[in-house]
Write an enzyme that holds these catalytic residues in place. Structure first.
Site, PDB file in Angstrom:
ATOM      1  N   SER A 206       0.834  -1.185   0.000  1.00 41.62           N
ATOM      2  CA  SER A 206       0.000   0.000   0.000  1.00 41.62           C
ATOM      3  C   SER A 206       0.878   1.246   0.000  1.00 41.62           C
ATOM      4  O   SER A 206       2.015   1.204   0.462  1.00 41.62           O
ATOM      5  CB  SER A 206      -0.851  -0.054   1.271  1.00 41.62           C
ATOM      6  OG  SER A 206      -1.990   0.734   1.154  1.00 41.62           O
ATOM      7  N   PRO A 288      -8.472  -0.768  -5.463  1.00 42.08           N
ATOM      8  CA  PRO A 288      -7.997   0.448  -4.808  1.00 42.08           C
ATOM      9  C   PRO A 288      -8.794   0.803  -3.560  1.00 42.08           C
ATOM     10  O   PRO A 288     -10.015   0.624  -3.527  1.00 42.08           O
ATOM     11  CB  PRO A 288      -8.212   1.518  -5.881  1.00 42.08           C
ATOM     12  CG  PRO A 288      -9.361   1.003  -6.691  1.00 42.08           C
ATOM     13  CD  PRO A 288      -9.241  -0.494  -6.699  1.00 42.08           C
ATOM     14  N   GLY A 289      -8.116   1.286  -2.554  1.00 47.16           N
ATOM     15  CA  GLY A 289      -8.783   1.776  -1.351  1.00 47.16           C
ATOM     16  C   GLY A 289      -8.369   3.221  -1.114  1.00 47.16           C
ATOM     17  O   GLY A 289      -9.109   4.166  -1.418  1.00 47.16           O
ATOM     18  N   ARG A 290      -7.124   3.382  -0.632  1.00 43.79           N
ATOM     19  CA  ARG A 290      -6.598   4.699  -0.277  1.00 43.79           C
ATOM     20  C   ARG A 290      -6.763   5.729  -1.392  1.00 43.79           C
ATOM     21  O   ARG A 290      -7.192   6.865  -1.134  1.00 43.79           O
ATOM     22  CB  ARG A 290      -5.104   4.550   0.029  1.00 43.79           C
ATOM     23  CG  ARG A 290      -4.429   5.830   0.492  1.00 43.79           C
ATOM     24  CD  ARG A 290      -2.894   5.684   0.469  1.00 43.79           C
ATOM     25  NE  ARG A 290      -2.444   4.437   1.005  1.00 43.79           N
ATOM     26  CZ  ARG A 290      -2.110   4.223   2.279  1.00 43.79           C
ATOM     27  NH1 ARG A 290      -2.170   5.196   3.140  1.00 43.79           N
ATOM     28  NH2 ARG A 290      -1.712   3.026   2.667  1.00 43.79           N
ATOM     29  N   ARG A 327      -2.233   6.839  11.947  1.00 39.19           N
ATOM     30  CA  ARG A 327      -1.206   6.597  10.928  1.00 39.19           C
ATOM     31  C   ARG A 327       0.153   7.217  11.266  1.00 39.19           C
ATOM     32  O   ARG A 327       1.185   6.600  11.025  1.00 39.19           O
ATOM     33  CB  ARG A 327      -1.684   7.063   9.541  1.00 39.19           C
ATOM     34  CG  ARG A 327      -2.952   6.313   9.073  1.00 39.19           C
ATOM     35  CD  ARG A 327      -3.230   6.478   7.588  1.00 39.19           C
ATOM     36  NE  ARG A 327      -2.219   5.813   6.793  1.00 39.19           N
ATOM     37  CZ  ARG A 327      -1.218   6.413   6.199  1.00 39.19           C
ATOM     38  NH1 ARG A 327      -1.101   7.718   6.269  1.00 39.19           N
ATOM     39  NH2 ARG A 327      -0.327   5.720   5.533  1.00 39.19           N
ATOM     40  N   TYR A 331       2.966   4.455  11.350  1.00 38.08           N
ATOM     41  CA  TYR A 331       3.844   4.366  10.169  1.00 38.08           C
ATOM     42  C   TYR A 331       4.744   5.589  10.003  1.00 38.08           C
ATOM     43  O   TYR A 331       5.398   5.718   8.974  1.00 38.08           O
ATOM     44  CB  TYR A 331       3.007   4.240   8.883  1.00 38.08           C
ATOM     45  CG  TYR A 331       1.825   3.315   8.981  1.00 38.08           C
ATOM     46  CD1 TYR A 331       2.007   1.944   9.175  1.00 38.08           C
ATOM     47  CD2 TYR A 331       0.530   3.801   8.886  1.00 38.08           C
ATOM     48  CE1 TYR A 331       0.918   1.094   9.269  1.00 38.08           C
ATOM     49  CE2 TYR A 331      -0.565   2.958   8.974  1.00 38.08           C
ATOM     50  CZ  TYR A 331      -0.365   1.610   9.175  1.00 38.08           C
ATOM     51  OH  TYR A 331      -1.442   0.770   9.275  1.00 38.08           O
ATOM     52  N   CYS A 358      -2.881   9.947  26.230  1.00 35.22           N
ATOM     53  CA  CYS A 358      -1.824   9.856  27.227  1.00 35.22           C
ATOM     54  C   CYS A 358      -0.612   9.110  26.669  1.00 35.22           C
ATOM     55  O   CYS A 358      -0.233   8.059  27.176  1.00 35.22           O
ATOM     56  CB  CYS A 358      -2.362   9.171  28.473  1.00 35.22           C
ATOM     57  SG  CYS A 358      -3.812  10.025  29.088  1.00 35.22           S
ATOM     58  N   GLU A 359      -0.061   9.614  25.589  1.00 33.13           N
ATOM     59  CA  GLU A 359       1.114   9.020  24.958  1.00 33.13           C
ATOM     60  C   GLU A 359       1.941  10.153  24.370  1.00 33.13           C
ATOM     61  O   GLU A 359       1.394  11.000  23.661  1.00 33.13           O
ATOM     62  CB  GLU A 359       0.718   8.122  23.774  1.00 33.13           C
ATOM     63  CG  GLU A 359      -0.182   7.007  24.150  1.00 33.13           C
ATOM     64  CD  GLU A 359       0.360   5.651  23.747  1.00 33.13           C
ATOM     65  OE1 GLU A 359       1.478   5.553  23.205  1.00 33.13           O
ATOM     66  OE2 GLU A 359      -0.380   4.689  24.004  1.00 33.13           O
ATOM     67  N   TYR A 388      -8.041   5.097   6.022  1.00 37.88           N
ATOM     68  CA  TYR A 388      -7.439   4.445   7.189  1.00 37.88           C
ATOM     69  C   TYR A 388      -7.363   5.369   8.406  1.00 37.88           C
ATOM     70  O   TYR A 388      -6.464   5.251   9.223  1.00 37.88           O
ATOM     71  CB  TYR A 388      -6.038   3.893   6.837  1.00 37.88           C
ATOM     72  CG  TYR A 388      -6.077   2.912   5.692  1.00 37.88           C
ATOM     73  CD1 TYR A 388      -6.628   1.650   5.862  1.00 37.88           C
ATOM     74  CD2 TYR A 388      -5.587   3.256   4.428  1.00 37.88           C
ATOM     75  CE1 TYR A 388      -6.692   0.754   4.809  1.00 37.88           C
ATOM     76  CE2 TYR A 388      -5.653   2.355   3.366  1.00 37.88           C
ATOM     77  CZ  TYR A 388      -6.206   1.108   3.567  1.00 37.88           C
ATOM     78  OH  TYR A 388      -6.265   0.220   2.527  1.00 37.88           O
TER      79      TYR A 388
HETATM   80  N1  LLP Z   1      -6.477  -5.311  -1.537  1.00 38.48           N
HETATM   81  C1  LLP Z   1      -5.956  -5.948  -0.483  1.00 38.48           C
HETATM   82  C2  LLP Z   1      -5.930  -7.398  -0.470  1.00 38.48           C
HETATM   83  C3  LLP Z   1      -5.437  -5.239   0.594  1.00 38.48           C
HETATM   84  O1  LLP Z   1      -4.913  -5.871   1.617  1.00 38.48           O
HETATM   85  C4  LLP Z   1      -5.477  -3.811   0.560  1.00 38.48           C
HETATM   86  C5  LLP Z   1      -4.948  -3.024   1.678  1.00 38.48           C
HETATM   87  C6  LLP Z   1      -6.048  -3.179  -0.545  1.00 38.48           C
HETATM   88  C7  LLP Z   1      -6.528  -3.970  -1.589  1.00 38.48           C
HETATM   89  C8  LLP Z   1      -6.162  -1.691  -0.669  1.00 38.48           C
HETATM   90  O2  LLP Z   1      -4.935  -1.059  -0.668  1.00 38.48           O
HETATM   91  P1  LLP Z   1      -4.861   0.534  -0.861  1.00 38.48           P
HETATM   92  O3  LLP Z   1      -5.300   0.857  -2.284  1.00 38.48           O
HETATM   93  O4  LLP Z   1      -5.744   1.154   0.129  1.00 38.48           O
HETATM   94  O5  LLP Z   1      -3.435   0.863  -0.625  1.00 38.48           O
HETATM   95  N2  LLP Z   1      -3.510   0.810   7.345  1.00 38.48           N
HETATM   96  C9  LLP Z   1      -2.488   1.051   6.342  1.00 38.48           C
HETATM   97  C10 LLP Z   1      -2.830   0.437   5.012  1.00 38.48           C
HETATM   98  C11 LLP Z   1      -3.103  -1.053   5.099  1.00 38.48           C
HETATM   99  C12 LLP Z   1      -3.459  -1.614   3.761  1.00 38.48           C
HETATM  100  C13 LLP Z   1      -4.044  -2.962   3.922  1.00 38.48           C
HETATM  101  N3  LLP Z   1      -4.463  -3.556   2.723  1.00 38.48           N
HETATM  102  C14 LLP Z   1      -2.266   2.551   6.208  1.00 38.48           C
HETATM  103  O6  LLP Z   1      -2.940   3.331   6.877  1.00 38.48           O
HETATM  104  O7  LLP Z   1      -1.384   2.985   5.459  1.00 38.48           O
END
Ligand code: LLP
Length: 433
Positions: A206, A288-290, A327, A331, A358-359, A388
């Site tokens: 990601s 896609p997510g982010r 985040r 990270y 409290c950190e 996220y």
């Molecule tokens: N497909 C699968 C199988 C995944 O595990 C993920 C993200 C995605 C798609 C979507 O990825 P993206 O397009 O959002 O990058 N919490 C972390 C990110 C963890 C991503 C987990 N999997 C952060 O805040 O950076």
């Protein structure tokens, strides 16, 4: 510490949110609050569908999901990736068409598999042999033959934070391509009387900027598809996961566009088919997510205190923190901040924006540039916080979780209400009355 700084970069915020009276939004919904520009989410879904084709884009719900988001995703013609029974439940309750849902997870429980199969989800991504056992047993019980993608780890580096890099051989996800492990798993699914082999899946990580990482993964996965083809197994679909990076701060380079990303994936598949002699022309899918939600939102906070530490610097404490955006602490993620009342005012103060937890590590923005007059009562916004943040929010220190607001045509509406203090007691078995 006073350092002259460039003006705030307005391109980090959807114009519709800059035009809005964010003070009024904060007054109506409280702070902290996540504020999404609905048209930006829709435009990003459309860019993906335009680049990859209808039915090829699966929004990764882990980035941000609620009923309104699931409905929006359905309206924009995307599929939905759910990684748990919880995400599945929200999707189904939102009326998301089950055949357009993809079930993920590296440890799906019996209940999760049963719920997905009973609902008739479109695809299940298999992650281990134990899970294939489970899928076969439950599919037989229910008399269904689900479509299964086999998740593989191609052994490539994605050049991102190690916690969100998932394509290397040490990854806990999927089957390694090396050693014939993935080949055996795909062959097993293809030979199964209860499962339908749909193809291969790979998600290398990601927040990826180096598109060449995808091209290397494609080479490995297409070579595997060719090996399977030679053994009589046809790979109809190649799901290359998500991961496209976004620009979080003005200092970041421009992000790769969805069109560039699509071109790299397509060219890589074409080149790898030519190189390996793969006859099948698998359908290309992405998740896609982010990159769909991150730039669509900002978070609003109210400043509570300003503290000058001689020889150290200035802390600005706001009414949220690692509970609404973990985040930075997880990270080392970097963000920007601006004052919605005066986004273009000279930013002559460099400070650290911290939360109320409290950190010591509860930092939201390191080296934030803000007008020197900033102080208690001011509204501060952190852009590019649509992915996220809400989805990883916690109740640490028993802080009620923030509301989520969608903005469209200049109108703001809550799609997730702010938690109340009584919500914090809702699960207590004793003394909650
Ligand atoms: N497909 C699968 C199988 C995944 O595990 C993920 C993200 C995605 C798609 C979507 O990825 P993206 O397009 O959002 O990058 N919490 C972390 C990110 C963890 C991503 C987990 N999997 C952060 O805040 O950076």
């Amino acid at each position: 510490m006073v350092t002259p700084s460039a003006p705030f970069d307005r391109t980090l915020v959807p114009a519709a949110l800059l035009d809005l009276d964010l003070e009024a939004v904060a007054a109506e919904f409280g702070t902290p609050v996540y504020v999404y520009d609905e048209d930006t989410i829709r435009a990003r879904c459309r860019a993906y569908v335009a680049a990859f084709g209808p039915d090829a884009v699966t929004y990764a719900g882990k980035a941000f999901l609620c009923t309104a988001m699931a409905r929006l995703v359905a309206e924009e013609g995307c599929n939905l990736d759910v990684a748990t029974g919880g995400e599945l439940h929200v999707a189904l309750r939102a009326g998301f068409p089950p055949e357009r849902i993809v079930l993920h997870g590296n440890n799906k429980s019996d209940d999760e598999v049963r719920a997905a199969l009973a609902a008739g989800v479109g695809r299940i991504v298999a992650d281990s042999h134990d899970e294939i056992d489970r899928l076969e047993r439950i599919a037989a019980e229910l008399g269904v033959t689900p479509a299964v993608l086999v998740r593989v780890t191609p052994g490539v580096e994605a050049h991102t934070h190690e916690f969100i890099e998932t394509g290397t051989e040490e990854s806990k996800f999927g089957f390694t391509v090396s050693g014939g492990v993935a080949f055996a798993a795909a062959s097993r699914v293809a030979a199964s009387p209860t499962l339908t082999y749909a193809g291969l899946h790979c998600h290398i990580g990601s927040q990826i900027w180096v598109l060449a990482s995808y091209a290397r993964a494609v080479e490995v996965v297409v070579a595997l598809a060719r090996e399977l083809e030679q053994a009589g197994v046809t790979t109809a679909e190649l799901d290359l996961g998500g991961g496209l990076g976004v620009r979080y701060t003005a200092a970041d380079d421009p992000e790769p566009t969805v069109a560039e990303y699509a071109a790299v994936l397509r060219d890589a598949v074409a080149a790898a088919r030519a190189a390996t002699g793969l006859e099948a022309d698998p359908r290309l899918l992405v998740e896609p997510g982010r990159s769909i939600v991150a730039p669509a939102a900002l978070t609003l906070y109210r400043v509570g205190t300003r503290k000058e530490i001689p020889g150290v610097g200035t802390y600005l404490a706001v009414d949220g923190g690692m509970s609404d955006n973990p985040r930075p602490i997880l990270y080392g993620a970097r963000y920007e901040a601006f004052l919605p009342s005066t986004p273009d005012a000279p930013r002559d103060l460099t400070c650290t924006i911290v939360g109320k937890h409290c950190e010591q590590g509860d930092v939201l923005v390191t080296d934030a540039h803000l007008p020197g007059t900033v102080g208690p009562g001011d509204l501060v916004a952190t852009p590019v916080t649509g992915a996220y943040g809400a989805s990883m929010a916690s109740n640490y220190n028993l802080v009620p979780r923030a509301a989520v607001v969608f903005v469209r045509d200049g109108r703001a509406r809550a799609v997730v209400r702010r938690e109340s203090l009584d919500d914090l007691l809702a699960r207590d078995v004793e003394g909650a009355d």
